[in-house]
Scaffold this motif. Structure first.
Motif, PDB file in Angstrom:
ATOM      1  N   ASN A  13      -4.319   3.396   1.921  1.00  0.00           N
ATOM      2  CA  ASN A  13      -4.283   1.934   2.055  1.00  0.00           C
ATOM      3  C   ASN A  13      -4.451   1.205   0.725  1.00  0.00           C
ATOM      4  O   ASN A  13      -4.590  -0.020   0.698  1.00  0.00           O
ATOM      5  CB  ASN A  13      -5.364   1.488   3.040  1.00  0.00           C
ATOM      6  CG  ASN A  13      -5.108   2.029   4.435  1.00  0.00           C
ATOM      7  OD1 ASN A  13      -4.013   1.909   4.975  1.00  0.00           O
ATOM      8  ND2 ASN A  13      -6.111   2.671   5.025  1.00  0.00           N
ATOM      9  N   ASP A  14      -4.424   1.953  -0.376  1.00  0.00           N
ATOM     10  CA  ASP A  14      -4.504   1.329  -1.700  1.00  0.00           C
ATOM     11  C   ASP A  14      -3.152   0.758  -2.092  1.00  0.00           C
ATOM     12  O   ASP A  14      -2.096   1.325  -1.756  1.00  0.00           O
ATOM     13  CB  ASP A  14      -4.931   2.355  -2.749  1.00  0.00           C
ATOM     14  CG  ASP A  14      -6.395   2.741  -2.619  1.00  0.00           C
ATOM     15  OD1 ASP A  14      -7.019   2.394  -1.592  1.00  0.00           O
ATOM     16  OD2 ASP A  14      -6.907   3.389  -3.541  1.00  0.00           O
ATOM     17  N   LEU A  15      -3.170  -0.343  -2.845  1.00  0.00           N
ATOM     18  CA  LEU A  15      -1.922  -0.903  -3.359  1.00  0.00           C
ATOM     19  C   LEU A  15      -1.330   0.043  -4.392  1.00  0.00           C
ATOM     20  O   LEU A  15      -2.039   0.646  -5.200  1.00  0.00           O
ATOM     21  CB  LEU A  15      -2.170  -2.272  -3.993  1.00  0.00           C
ATOM     22  CG  LEU A  15      -2.699  -3.376  -3.072  1.00  0.00           C
ATOM     23  CD1 LEU A  15      -2.812  -4.689  -3.840  1.00  0.00           C
ATOM     24  CD2 LEU A  15      -1.810  -3.544  -1.847  1.00  0.00           C
TER      25      LEU A  15
ATOM     26  N   SER B   3       0.839  -1.197   0.000  1.00  0.00           N
ATOM     27  CA  SER B   3       0.000   0.000   0.000  1.00  0.00           C
ATOM     28  C   SER B   3       0.875   1.248   0.000  1.00  0.00           C
ATOM     29  O   SER B   3       2.100   1.184   0.208  1.00  0.00           O
ATOM     30  CB  SER B   3      -0.905   0.012   1.229  1.00  0.00           C
ATOM     31  OG  SER B   3      -0.134   0.248   2.400  1.00  0.00           O
TER      32      SER B   3
END
Length: 235
Positions: free
Chosen positions: A118-120, A81
């Motif tokens: 929290n995104d990849l 993330s």
């Protein structure tokens, strides 16, 4: 300061950097210019200790933790993330976890990535990946930031955001060593210009100083200076 004395680098029989000497002191921004193959990336690689070289590079009053580096190639981990990428690089610089997370969240917010925390990384847009790439080089709070084509291949709005953020950091005391093919980026960020050609330091000074010497007036743009300088060097 960062002081280079007679630094040379060869790739086989090709001499990419030849007896290069220079001192990077406390100017806000140093712009490194030259045509493809001039030795710009080799110079950056030597300063960041990513390349072996002959000669001496001294980091006077600095430690390795005072240097930040943002490469042209994305140096982020796609399966981590945004926050975890920053925490990983913080760990490399031996930051304690609490301080690292606080700094990471601050950097995420300042670059407008808070909705992507929290995104990849692999799911980010190109401009967002470039922003993340930039702040991985800032997580440890360096005094010098070395940037190699950090805005390549992104949309105009993301490029503007990155440049304005770097400018803010310069106003806060960060020294930036910057290389780019976009002359407007150099003009915006850099008050000291370094022209490299065939591995040699061809010319250095403020834009006004170089303009007066090469063009005969103090207010020429970098494109005019660059064109005339290369034409003069080829004579």
């Amino acid at each position: 300061m960062i002081r280079l004395t007679n630094v040379s680098k060869s790739y086989g029989k090709k001499l990419a950097l030849s007896n290069f000497s220079y001192e990077f002191k406390d100017q806000k921004g140093y712009g490194i210019l030259g045509i493809n193959g001039a030795g710009k990336s080799t110079l950056i690689g030597c300063i960041t200790n990513n390349l072996s070289y002959v000669g001496t590079i001294e980091y006077l009053g600095l430690t390795k933790y005072d240097i930040g580096y943002v490469p042209q190639e994305l140096a982020i981990y796609p399966e981590l993330s945004v926050l975890d990428n920053l925490m990983f690089f913080a760990a490399i610089h031996k930051m304690d976890q609490a301080s690292a997370k606080k700094k990471a969240l601050e950097l995420i917010e300042r670059t407008g990535l808070q909705d992507k925390t929290n995104d990849l990384a692999k799911n980010l847009s190109g401009g967002m990946k470039r922003k993340l790439n930039l702040i991985t080089g800032l997580i440890h709070g360096p005094k010098y930031l070395i940037c190699d084509e950090v805005c390549v291949g992104i949309d105009p709005i993301s490029r503007r955001d990155i440049l304005e953020y770097i400018k803010e950091l310069q106003d806060e005391g960060l020294v930036v060593i910057y290389t780019s093919h976009y002359l407007d980026e150099i003009e915006f960020l850099c008050d000291k210009i370094i022209f490299v050609n065939e591995g040699h330091l061809l010319l250095e000074g403020s834009t006004a100083e170089i303009s007066k010497e090469i063009v005969g007036k103090e207010d020429a743009g970098l494109s005019e200076i660059f064109e005339k300088l290369l034409r003069k060097d080829g004579e």
